[in-house]
Design a protein around this motif. Structure first.
Motif, PDB file in Angstrom:
ATOM      1  N   SER A 181     -47.946  31.836  16.229  1.00  0.00           N
ATOM      2  CA  SER A 181     -48.366  30.947  15.138  1.00  0.00           C
ATOM      3  C   SER A 181     -47.747  29.564  15.275  1.00  0.00           C
ATOM      4  O   SER A 181     -48.427  28.546  15.083  1.00  0.00           O
TER       5      SER A 181
ATOM      6  N   GLU B  70     -38.843  35.945   7.751  1.00  0.00           N
ATOM      7  CA  GLU B  70     -39.943  36.441   8.574  1.00  0.00           C
ATOM      8  C   GLU B  70     -41.260  36.314   7.828  1.00  0.00           C
ATOM      9  O   GLU B  70     -41.425  36.884   6.749  1.00  0.00           O
ATOM     10  N   HIS B  71     -42.175  35.548   8.395  1.00  0.00           N
ATOM     11  CA  HIS B  71     -43.520  35.368   7.851  1.00  0.00           C
ATOM     12  C   HIS B  71     -44.488  35.343   9.020  1.00  0.00           C
ATOM     13  O   HIS B  71     -44.096  35.225  10.171  1.00  0.00           O
ATOM     14  N   TRP B  72     -45.782  35.405   8.727  1.00  0.00           N
ATOM     15  CA  TRP B  72     -46.776  35.356   9.794  1.00  0.00           C
ATOM     16  C   TRP B  72     -46.734  34.022  10.525  1.00  0.00           C
ATOM     17  O   TRP B  72     -47.000  33.943  11.713  1.00  0.00           O
ATOM     18  N   TRP B  73     -46.384  32.935   9.820  1.00  0.00           N
ATOM     19  CA  TRP B  73     -46.394  31.613  10.419  1.00  0.00           C
ATOM     20  C   TRP B  73     -45.079  31.283  11.125  1.00  0.00           C
ATOM     21  O   TRP B  73     -44.957  30.217  11.726  1.00  0.00           O
ATOM     22  N   SER B  74     -44.084  32.184  11.080  1.00  0.00           N
ATOM     23  CA  SER B  74     -42.845  31.936  11.818  1.00  0.00           C
ATOM     24  C   SER B  74     -42.794  32.725  13.132  1.00  0.00           C
ATOM     25  O   SER B  74     -41.779  32.721  13.809  1.00  0.00           O
ATOM     26  N   THR B  75     -43.920  33.352  13.496  1.00  0.00           N
ATOM     27  CA  THR B  75     -43.982  34.047  14.786  1.00  0.00           C
ATOM     28  C   THR B  75     -44.217  33.034  15.902  1.00  0.00           C
ATOM     29  O   THR B  75     -44.687  31.915  15.668  1.00  0.00           O
TER      30      THR B  75
ATOM     31  N   PHE C  82     -36.696  30.077   6.827  1.00  0.00           N
ATOM     32  CA  PHE C  82     -37.690  30.558   5.869  1.00  0.00           C
ATOM     33  C   PHE C  82     -37.871  32.073   5.853  1.00  0.00           C
ATOM     34  O   PHE C  82     -38.636  32.582   5.047  1.00  0.00           O
TER      35      PHE C  82
ATOM     36  N   GLU D 274     -37.499  31.075  11.465  1.00  0.00           N
ATOM     37  CA  GLU D 274     -37.145  32.371  10.879  1.00  0.00           C
ATOM     38  C   GLU D 274     -35.810  32.284  10.142  1.00  0.00           C
ATOM     39  O   GLU D 274     -35.623  32.903   9.098  1.00  0.00           O
TER      40      GLU D 274
END
Length: 178
Positions: free
Chosen positions: A159, A151-156, A149, A146
């Protein structure tokens, strides 16, 4: 019971402690590989256990417990190697089978599976805490992904742990020799 009788009790599928070099797939571990493996195990376990031990027990009792654990580990390994040579077995399962019969061998293998699953859970927690965001007492702590890059769906957390499992752990468990 004679050695011949014990030989027939053993499972033919046991993995040897000291593999015979038959020139095929496995040629044995090198000294540097063994040192690296032991070092990563010690460092990985130490990062999680030593600070928590000292925090819970205090400095002096914590150091005493750490030294006692080291002494017990050394004595346990010494006994395992001594009895392995005495029973002329070549595997942990064979040694447990000679000592505690087939039930002991199966219990040993179950304990190894449970230990490995527990360590996998610990590593997944560490990976999740370091790479993804965490919340502690209402404070948001950015994870590496995070922070780099955004906040993205793949940085949760979910994921990242799914991707690590599929792209790192799954290929590693597929190998015969790691």
């Amino acid at each position: 019971m004679t050695f011949v009788d014990r030989k027939h009790r053993r499972s033919p599928r046991v993995t040897p402690l000291f593999p015979k070099d038959d020139g095929r797939d496995f040629v044995g571990a090198s000294f540097s590989g063994a040192v690296f493996n032991l070092s990563t195990t010690i460092v990985g376990a130490g990062i999680m256990a030593l600070p928590a031990t000292l925090k819970q027990l205090g400095t002096i009792p914590g150091l005493i417990v750490i030294v006692l654990a080291g002494i017990l580990t050394e004595k346990s390994l010494e006994m395992i190697l001594r009895f392995t040579a005495a029973s002329k077995t070549t595997s942990y399962a064979g040694l447990a089978g000679d000592t505690f019969s087939g039930v002991g061998r199966n219990l040993l293998q179950l304990c190894i599976v449970i230990n490995n699953l527990g360590m996998l859970v610990v590593y997944m927690i560490i990976i999740g805490d370091v790479l993804s965001e965490t919340w502690s007492d209402g404070v948001h702590h950015f994870g590496v992904m995070e922070e780099w890059f955004g906040e993205h769906w793949w940085s949760t957390r979910f994921s990242i742990q799914l991707l690590i499992t599929l792209l790192v752990f799954t290929p590693l468990i597929s190998l015969k020799h790691v």
